[in-house]
Scaffold this motif. Structure first.
Motif, PDB file in Angstrom:
ATOM      1  N   ARG A 175      40.964   7.167  52.571  1.00 16.70           N
ATOM      2  CA  ARG A 175      42.130   7.429  53.345  1.00 16.70           C
ATOM      3  C   ARG A 175      42.439   8.250  54.400  1.00 16.70           C
ATOM      4  O   ARG A 175      43.111   8.887  53.353  1.00 16.70           O
ATOM      5  CB  ARG A 175      43.079   5.926  52.942  1.00 16.70           C
ATOM      6  N   VAL A 176      42.519   8.280  55.922  1.00 19.07           N
ATOM      7  CA  VAL A 176      42.885   9.386  56.899  1.00 19.07           C
ATOM      8  C   VAL A 176      44.547   9.806  56.017  1.00 19.07           C
ATOM      9  O   VAL A 176      44.640  11.107  56.104  1.00 19.07           O
ATOM     10  CB  VAL A 176      41.834   8.879  57.996  1.00 19.07           C
ATOM     11  N   ASP A 177      45.073   8.951  56.151  1.00 22.34           N
ATOM     12  CA  ASP A 177      46.603   9.837  55.278  1.00 22.34           C
ATOM     13  C   ASP A 177      47.134  10.152  54.318  1.00 22.34           C
ATOM     14  O   ASP A 177      47.661  11.006  54.264  1.00 22.34           O
ATOM     15  CB  ASP A 177      48.187   8.312  55.666  1.00 22.34           C
ATOM     16  N   ALA A 178      46.231  10.404  53.447  1.00 24.18           N
ATOM     17  CA  ALA A 178      45.628  10.688  52.274  1.00 24.18           C
ATOM     18  C   ALA A 178      45.412  12.189  52.259  1.00 24.18           C
ATOM     19  O   ALA A 178      45.477  12.999  51.354  1.00 24.18           O
ATOM     20  CB  ALA A 178      45.113  10.109  51.190  1.00 24.18           C
ATOM     21  N   LEU A 179      44.861  12.107  52.853  1.00 24.97           N
ATOM     22  CA  LEU A 179      43.713  13.294  53.241  1.00 24.97           C
ATOM     23  C   LEU A 179      44.869  14.222  54.389  1.00 24.97           C
ATOM     24  O   LEU A 179      44.420  15.167  54.065  1.00 24.97           O
ATOM     25  CB  LEU A 179      42.461  13.124  55.138  1.00 24.97           C
ATOM     26  N   VAL A 180      45.156  13.305  55.672  1.00 26.26           N
ATOM     27  CA  VAL A 180      46.268  14.790  56.215  1.00 26.26           C
ATOM     28  C   VAL A 180      46.978  15.049  55.001  1.00 26.26           C
ATOM     29  O   VAL A 180      47.863  16.129  55.410  1.00 26.26           O
ATOM     30  CB  VAL A 180      46.809  13.423  56.719  1.00 26.26           C
ATOM     31  N   ASP A 181      47.801  14.195  54.186  1.00 30.71           N
ATOM     32  CA  ASP A 181      48.680  14.693  52.996  1.00 30.71           C
ATOM     33  C   ASP A 181      48.413  16.174  53.297  1.00 30.71           C
ATOM     34  O   ASP A 181      48.370  17.554  51.857  1.00 30.71           O
ATOM     35  CB  ASP A 181      48.860  13.055  52.678  1.00 30.71           C
ATOM     36  N   ILE A 182      47.122  15.969  52.052  1.00 30.53           N
ATOM     37  CA  ILE A 182      46.810  17.247  51.116  1.00 30.53           C
ATOM     38  C   ILE A 182      46.688  17.780  51.787  1.00 30.53           C
ATOM     39  O   ILE A 182      46.576  19.325  51.544  1.00 30.53           O
ATOM     40  CB  ILE A 182      45.115  16.461  50.634  1.00 30.53           C
ATOM     41  N   LEU A 183      45.927  17.930  53.236  1.00 30.49           N
ATOM     42  CA  LEU A 183      45.928  19.322  54.408  1.00 30.49           C
ATOM     43  C   LEU A 183      46.692  20.037  54.347  1.00 30.49           C
ATOM     44  O   LEU A 183      47.036  20.643  54.461  1.00 30.49           O
ATOM     45  CB  LEU A 183      44.779  18.998  55.012  1.00 30.49           C
ATOM     46  N   ALA A 184      48.549  18.161  54.760  1.00 30.98           N
ATOM     47  CA  ALA A 184      49.850  19.256  54.688  1.00 30.98           C
ATOM     48  C   ALA A 184      50.392  20.116  53.668  1.00 30.98           C
ATOM     49  O   ALA A 184      50.287  21.037  53.839  1.00 30.98           O
ATOM     50  CB  ALA A 184      50.076  18.039  55.262  1.00 30.98           C
ATOM     51  N   ALA A 185      49.743  19.842  52.752  1.00 34.84           N
ATOM     52  CA  ALA A 185      49.981  20.758  51.342  1.00 34.84           C
ATOM     53  C   ALA A 185      49.715  21.784  51.276  1.00 34.84           C
ATOM     54  O   ALA A 185      50.085  22.999  51.026  1.00 34.84           O
ATOM     55  CB  ALA A 185      49.263  19.691  50.051  1.00 34.84           C
ATOM     56  N   LEU A 186      48.157  21.964  51.517  1.00 32.86           N
ATOM     57  CA  LEU A 186      47.278  23.232  51.366  1.00 32.86           C
ATOM     58  C   LEU A 186      48.251  23.599  52.251  1.00 32.86           C
ATOM     59  O   LEU A 186      47.767  25.644  52.216  1.00 32.86           O
ATOM     60  CB  LEU A 186      46.175  22.995  51.540  1.00 32.86           C
ATOM     61  N   ARG A 187      48.308  23.357  53.434  1.00 35.21           N
ATOM     62  CA  ARG A 187      48.935  24.607  54.929  1.00 35.21           C
ATOM     63  C   ARG A 187      49.876  24.828  54.780  1.00 35.21           C
ATOM     64  O   ARG A 187      50.267  25.680  55.421  1.00 35.21           O
ATOM     65  CB  ARG A 187      48.674  23.752  56.102  1.00 35.21           C
ATOM     66  N   ALA A 188      51.100  24.350  53.882  1.00 36.63           N
ATOM     67  CA  ALA A 188      52.122  24.446  53.081  1.00 36.63           C
ATOM     68  C   ALA A 188      52.745  26.109  52.833  1.00 36.63           C
ATOM     69  O   ALA A 188      51.545  26.446  52.160  1.00 36.63           O
ATOM     70  CB  ALA A 188      53.237  23.183  52.575  1.00 36.63           C
TER      71      ALA A 188
END
Length: 129
Positions: free
Chosen positions: A116-129
């Motif tokens: 799911r794209v939203d799951a991917l976006v959440d993981i990328l946001a966490a990595l960028r934090a």
């Protein structure tokens, strides 16, 4: 100075899947999200690319010929970059039972294909934090 603080790092991502089309499509999507992406089509290729890329995120198919995703993840965790990487199991396996090897290999997340794209976006946001 403020501009530097607001700049989000570009995550280095390794996509690993023996299904060439699936791997390439996911890599294209990750490129849209401003990631540096490398694709490997086998576990052994992933280990070789991982050493050079030193990915922050690995999205790893489990069901691959030769070295499966669980074995690849175990070996990745042994590399100098491996303990710091977020490793995501991506598989066609569905249902409530998460394969034991996912936990034993030290994977951080498990998703069923298609991711799911939203799951991917959440993981990328966490990595960028």
């Amino acid at each position: 100075m403020d501009q530097l603080l607001l700049h989000e790092p570009t995550p280095r991502v390794l996509v690993v899947d023996d299904n060439v089309d699936a791997a390439d499509i996911l890599a294209t999507l990750l490129s849209v999200f401003d990631c540096t992406v490398q694709v490997a089509y086998s576990g052994s290729e992933a280990l070789a690319l991982g050493e050079a890329l030193r990915p922050l995120l690995v999205i790893l198919d489990l069901d691959m010929p030769g070295m499966d995703g669980c074995e690849a993840a175990r070996r990745m965790r042994e590399q100098s970059w491996g303990p710091h990487a977020c490793i995501v199991a991506l598989t066609a396996w569905s249902g409530g039972d998460i394969p034991c090897c996912i936990v034993e290999a030290g994977m951080d997340y498990h998703f069923t294909k298609p991711m799911r794209v939203d799951a991917l976006v959440d993981i990328l946001a966490a990595l960028r934090a």
